[in-house]
Design a protein around this motif. Structure first.
Motif, PDB file in Angstrom:
ATOM      1  N   GLU A 146      36.470  34.745  34.165  1.00 25.92           N
ATOM      2  CA  GLU A 146      36.886  35.691  33.115  1.00 25.92           C
ATOM      3  C   GLU A 146      38.393  35.622  32.902  1.00 25.92           C
ATOM      4  O   GLU A 146      39.163  35.646  33.873  1.00 25.92           O
ATOM      5  CB  GLU A 146      36.492  37.120  33.493  1.00 25.92           C
ATOM      6  N   PRO A 147      38.829  35.538  31.658  1.00 33.80           N
ATOM      7  CA  PRO A 147      40.261  35.462  31.395  1.00 33.80           C
ATOM      8  C   PRO A 147      40.972  36.779  31.670  1.00 33.80           C
ATOM      9  O   PRO A 147      40.353  37.842  31.721  1.00 33.80           O
ATOM     10  CB  PRO A 147      40.326  35.133  29.904  1.00 33.80           C
ATOM     11  N   ASP A 148      42.273  36.657  31.867  1.00 37.41           N
ATOM     12  CA  ASP A 148      43.127  37.830  32.041  1.00 37.41           C
ATOM     13  C   ASP A 148      44.366  37.603  31.180  1.00 37.41           C
ATOM     14  O   ASP A 148      45.124  36.660  31.419  1.00 37.41           O
ATOM     15  CB  ASP A 148      43.497  37.955  33.525  1.00 37.41           C
ATOM     16  N   PHE A 149      44.504  38.440  30.168  1.00 38.23           N
ATOM     17  CA  PHE A 149      45.646  38.346  29.254  1.00 38.23           C
ATOM     18  C   PHE A 149      46.738  39.343  29.635  1.00 38.23           C
ATOM     19  O   PHE A 149      47.589  39.662  28.817  1.00 38.23           O
ATOM     20  CB  PHE A 149      45.199  38.596  27.812  1.00 38.23           C
ATOM     21  N   ARG A 150      46.701  39.910  30.848  1.00 35.09           N
ATOM     22  CA  ARG A 150      47.708  40.877  31.282  1.00 35.09           C
ATOM     23  C   ARG A 150      48.476  40.414  32.519  1.00 35.09           C
ATOM     24  O   ARG A 150      49.703  40.518  32.559  1.00 35.09           O
ATOM     25  CB  ARG A 150      47.070  42.248  31.581  1.00 35.09           C
ATOM     26  N   ARG A 151      47.743  39.960  33.537  1.00 33.64           N
ATOM     27  CA  ARG A 151      48.388  39.667  34.827  1.00 33.64           C
ATOM     28  C   ARG A 151      49.632  38.786  34.704  1.00 33.64           C
ATOM     29  O   ARG A 151      50.634  39.061  35.368  1.00 33.64           O
ATOM     30  CB  ARG A 151      47.350  39.023  35.763  1.00 33.64           C
ATOM     31  N   GLY A 190      38.411  40.693  34.240  1.00 35.31           N
ATOM     32  CA  GLY A 190      38.296  39.820  35.407  1.00 35.31           C
ATOM     33  C   GLY A 190      39.083  40.325  36.595  1.00 35.31           C
ATOM     34  O   GLY A 190      38.721  40.080  37.748  1.00 35.31           O
ATOM     35  N   ALA A 191      40.184  41.051  36.320  1.00 37.37           N
ATOM     36  CA  ALA A 191      41.076  41.477  37.404  1.00 37.37           C
ATOM     37  C   ALA A 191      40.385  42.454  38.349  1.00 37.37           C
ATOM     38  O   ALA A 191      40.654  42.453  39.551  1.00 37.37           O
ATOM     39  CB  ALA A 191      42.334  42.109  36.812  1.00 37.37           C
ATOM     40  N   SER A 192      39.513  43.292  37.807  1.00 32.60           N
ATOM     41  CA  SER A 192      38.844  44.287  38.658  1.00 32.60           C
ATOM     42  C   SER A 192      37.410  43.892  38.989  1.00 32.60           C
ATOM     43  O   SER A 192      36.658  44.678  39.572  1.00 32.60           O
ATOM     44  CB  SER A 192      38.857  45.660  37.970  1.00 32.60           C
ATOM     45  N   LEU A 193      37.046  42.661  38.622  1.00 35.11           N
ATOM     46  CA  LEU A 193      35.653  42.233  38.795  1.00 35.11           C
ATOM     47  C   LEU A 193      35.233  42.228  40.263  1.00 35.11           C
ATOM     48  O   LEU A 193      34.165  42.750  40.609  1.00 35.11           O
ATOM     49  CB  LEU A 193      35.524  40.823  38.192  1.00 35.11           C
ATOM     50  N   THR A 208      39.067  33.976  43.159  1.00 31.61           N
ATOM     51  CA  THR A 208      40.178  33.012  43.054  1.00 31.61           C
ATOM     52  C   THR A 208      40.822  33.202  41.681  1.00 31.61           C
ATOM     53  O   THR A 208      40.104  33.425  40.698  1.00 31.61           O
ATOM     54  CB  THR A 208      39.649  31.546  43.121  1.00 31.61           C
ATOM     55  N   TRP A 209      42.140  33.104  41.637  1.00 32.72           N
ATOM     56  CA  TRP A 209      42.869  33.236  40.352  1.00 32.72           C
ATOM     57  C   TRP A 209      43.359  31.854  39.933  1.00 32.72           C
ATOM     58  O   TRP A 209      43.983  31.143  40.723  1.00 32.72           O
ATOM     59  CB  TRP A 209      44.027  34.211  40.544  1.00 32.72           C
ATOM     60  N   TRP A 263      48.145  33.192  30.195  1.00 35.40           N
ATOM     61  CA  TRP A 263      46.849  33.716  30.609  1.00 35.40           C
ATOM     62  C   TRP A 263      46.264  32.829  31.688  1.00 35.40           C
ATOM     63  O   TRP A 263      46.828  31.771  32.013  1.00 35.40           O
ATOM     64  CB  TRP A 263      45.887  33.909  29.431  1.00 35.40           C
ATOM     65  N   GLY A 264      45.172  33.290  32.259  1.00 34.39           N
ATOM     66  CA  GLY A 264      44.514  32.533  33.320  1.00 34.39           C
ATOM     67  C   GLY A 264      43.088  33.027  33.468  1.00 34.39           C
ATOM     68  O   GLY A 264      42.641  33.895  32.704  1.00 34.39           O
ATOM     69  N   LEU A 265      42.373  32.456  34.427  1.00 30.71           N
ATOM     70  CA  LEU A 265      40.958  32.811  34.645  1.00 30.71           C
ATOM     71  C   LEU A 265      40.760  33.346  36.058  1.00 30.71           C
ATOM     72  O   LEU A 265      41.270  32.763  37.011  1.00 30.71           O
ATOM     73  CB  LEU A 265      40.062  31.573  34.508  1.00 30.71           C
ATOM     74  N   HIS A 266      40.004  34.420  36.172  1.00 32.63           N
ATOM     75  CA  HIS A 266      39.529  34.883  37.476  1.00 32.63           C
ATOM     76  C   HIS A 266      38.180  34.228  37.746  1.00 32.63           C
ATOM     77  O   HIS A 266      37.291  34.272  36.879  1.00 32.63           O
ATOM     78  CB  HIS A 266      39.327  36.400  37.481  1.00 32.63           C
ATOM     79  N   GLN A 267      38.043  33.644  38.912  1.00 29.03           N
ATOM     80  CA  GLN A 267      36.744  33.118  39.363  1.00 29.03           C
ATOM     81  C   GLN A 267      36.198  34.087  40.400  1.00 29.03           C
ATOM     82  O   GLN A 267      36.860  34.352  41.405  1.00 29.03           O
ATOM     83  CB  GLN A 267      36.942  31.734  39.982  1.00 29.03           C
ATOM     84  N   VAL A 268      35.018  34.629  40.136  1.00 25.22           N
ATOM     85  CA  VAL A 268      34.424  35.584  41.080  1.00 25.22           C
ATOM     86  C   VAL A 268      32.971  35.189  41.328  1.00 25.22           C
ATOM     87  O   VAL A 268      32.214  34.963  40.366  1.00 25.22           O
ATOM     88  CB  VAL A 268      34.498  37.031  40.538  1.00 25.22           C
ATOM     89  N   THR A 269      32.598  35.075  42.595  1.00 24.74           N
ATOM     90  CA  THR A 269      31.196  34.795  42.936  1.00 24.74           C
ATOM     91  C   THR A 269      30.706  35.862  43.909  1.00 24.74           C
ATOM     92  O   THR A 269      31.509  36.502  44.612  1.00 24.74           O
ATOM     93  CB  THR A 269      31.040  33.408  43.594  1.00 24.74           C
ATOM     94  N   ALA A 270      29.392  36.054  43.939  1.00 24.35           N
ATOM     95  CA  ALA A 270      28.796  37.052  44.836  1.00 24.35           C
ATOM     96  C   ALA A 270      27.290  36.800  44.920  1.00 24.35           C
ATOM     97  O   ALA A 270      26.759  35.949  44.198  1.00 24.35           O
ATOM     98  CB  ALA A 270      29.058  38.459  44.303  1.00 24.35           C
ATOM     99  N   HIS A 271      26.647  37.560  45.803  1.00 23.46           N
ATOM    100  CA  HIS A 271      25.183  37.531  45.902  1.00 23.46           C
ATOM    101  C   HIS A 271      24.648  38.930  45.576  1.00 23.46           C
ATOM    102  O   HIS A 271      25.216  39.919  46.046  1.00 23.46           O
ATOM    103  CB  HIS A 271      24.721  37.195  47.325  1.00 23.46           C
ATOM    104  N   ALA A 272      23.560  38.989  44.806  1.00 25.07           N
ATOM    105  CA  ALA A 272      22.944  40.300  44.505  1.00 25.07           C
ATOM    106  C   ALA A 272      22.297  40.848  45.768  1.00 25.07           C
ATOM    107  O   ALA A 272      21.927  40.091  46.661  1.00 25.07           O
ATOM    108  CB  ALA A 272      21.907  40.139  43.414  1.00 25.07           C
TER     109      ALA A 272
END
Ligand SMILES: C[S@@+](CC[C@H](N)C(=O)[O-])C[C@H]1O[C@@H](n2cnc3c(N)ncnc32)[C@H](O)[C@@H]1O
Length: 272
Positions: A146-151, A190-193, A208-209, A263-272
């Protein structure tokens, strides 16, 4: 969501911009797929697949027994995804026109849920993440870029204190943030994902950012975004068409190679 509920474009030109964007998303996209460890027989649901740039990367990682199901609200972008995916493999692919904010039967039997640059277009995306956890079978892997246009903006504004030529990067950031505010979507979901997923009970949450150096392809993408939302920015009183043209010229004149990220991308992974 109807086709009309999406702030960016759905035309062939918009699809060309997403293809350019796919090139500068390449490294984070492959990193996300590595982190999700796709198995040959996985059933992967891709939320908001658009014209299929990420979908093409996913099918290459699947075997003949695996399938990627691309879900998107835009009939025009899905049509372009079908054309882009024709004859690719070895995984199979299917496309469904649906509103991803309302999880449905297309999630049945899913092993992996992926979304790239999509949650920031979904108002109150956290509702979707919570509902997904209630729908997915335990252990389902999920992964988002997810992109972040603030960080990056504090570092950029600091750099601008000694490099006034960076002003058009700040002007772009302000325009995109104003646009997202008007559309009630988040330029920084993405920042709070990662903490949001942890709070919702997802397991093994990793973050990862990936900031993007503002190279020539990133600057071209910014100019194409201006073109795509020109009428919307004008109708909202954010920038006039003449101001947009002036900003595009300033972007074109920037000395690439030494520009900080906008801008940049947040990479977030998880398991349900
Ligand atoms: C910025 S594009 C990204 C496309 C693609 N994931 C990529 O990375 O190239 C966002 C996509 O999300 C889709 N989208 C946005 N909101 C949606 C919703 N509520 N339901 C389904 N699709 C949605 C748009 O139609 C668009 O294709």
């Amino acid at each position: 969501m109807s086709d009309a509920g999406y702030v960016l474009g759905q035309s062939e030109r918009a699809a060309r911009r997403l293809a350019l964007q796919d090139r500068h998303f390449a490294a984070p996209s492959e990193a996300l797929l590595d982190a999700l460890a796709l198995a040959p027989t996985d059933r992967v649901v891709e939320l908001g697949c658009g014209p299929g740039g990420m979908t093409q990367r996913i099918v290459k990682r699947l075997g003949a027994g695996g399938v990627v199901v691309g879900v998107d609200a835009s009939a025009a972008l899905l049509e372009q995804a079908k054309q882009a995916l024709a004859g690719t493999g070895p995984g199979r692919h299917e496309f469904i026109q649906a509103d991803i904010s309302k999880p449905d039967a297309w999630l049945d039997g899913t092993d992996v849920v992926i979304g790239r640059a999509v949650l920031h277009h979904v108002p109150m995306a956290e509702f979707l993440l919570g509902r997904l956890r209630g729908t997915l079978k335990p252990g389902t892997r999920i992964g988002f870029l997810e992109p972040d246009f603030r960080r990056p903006l504090a570092a950029l504004a600091f750099a601008e204190t000694t490099r006034p030529e960076l002003a058009p990067l700040l002007a772009f950031a302000k325009a995109i943030n104003d646009l997202y505010a008007a559309w009630r979507i988040s330029p920084a979901v993405g920042a709070s994902l990662a903490p949001a997923l942890e709070d919702a009970g997802y397991a093994d949450v990793r973050h990862t950012w990936h900031p993007f150096a503002s190279d020539a392809s990133v600057l071209e993408n910014l100019a194409m975004i201006y073109d795509e939302v020109r009428d919307t920015l004008a109708s909202l009183g954010i920038l006039t068409p003449a101001e947009i043209e002036a900003q595009k010229q300033l972007l074109r004149a920037l000395p690439t190679g030494t520009l900080p990220p906008v801008w940049g991308l947040h990479q977030v992974t998880a398991h349900a």
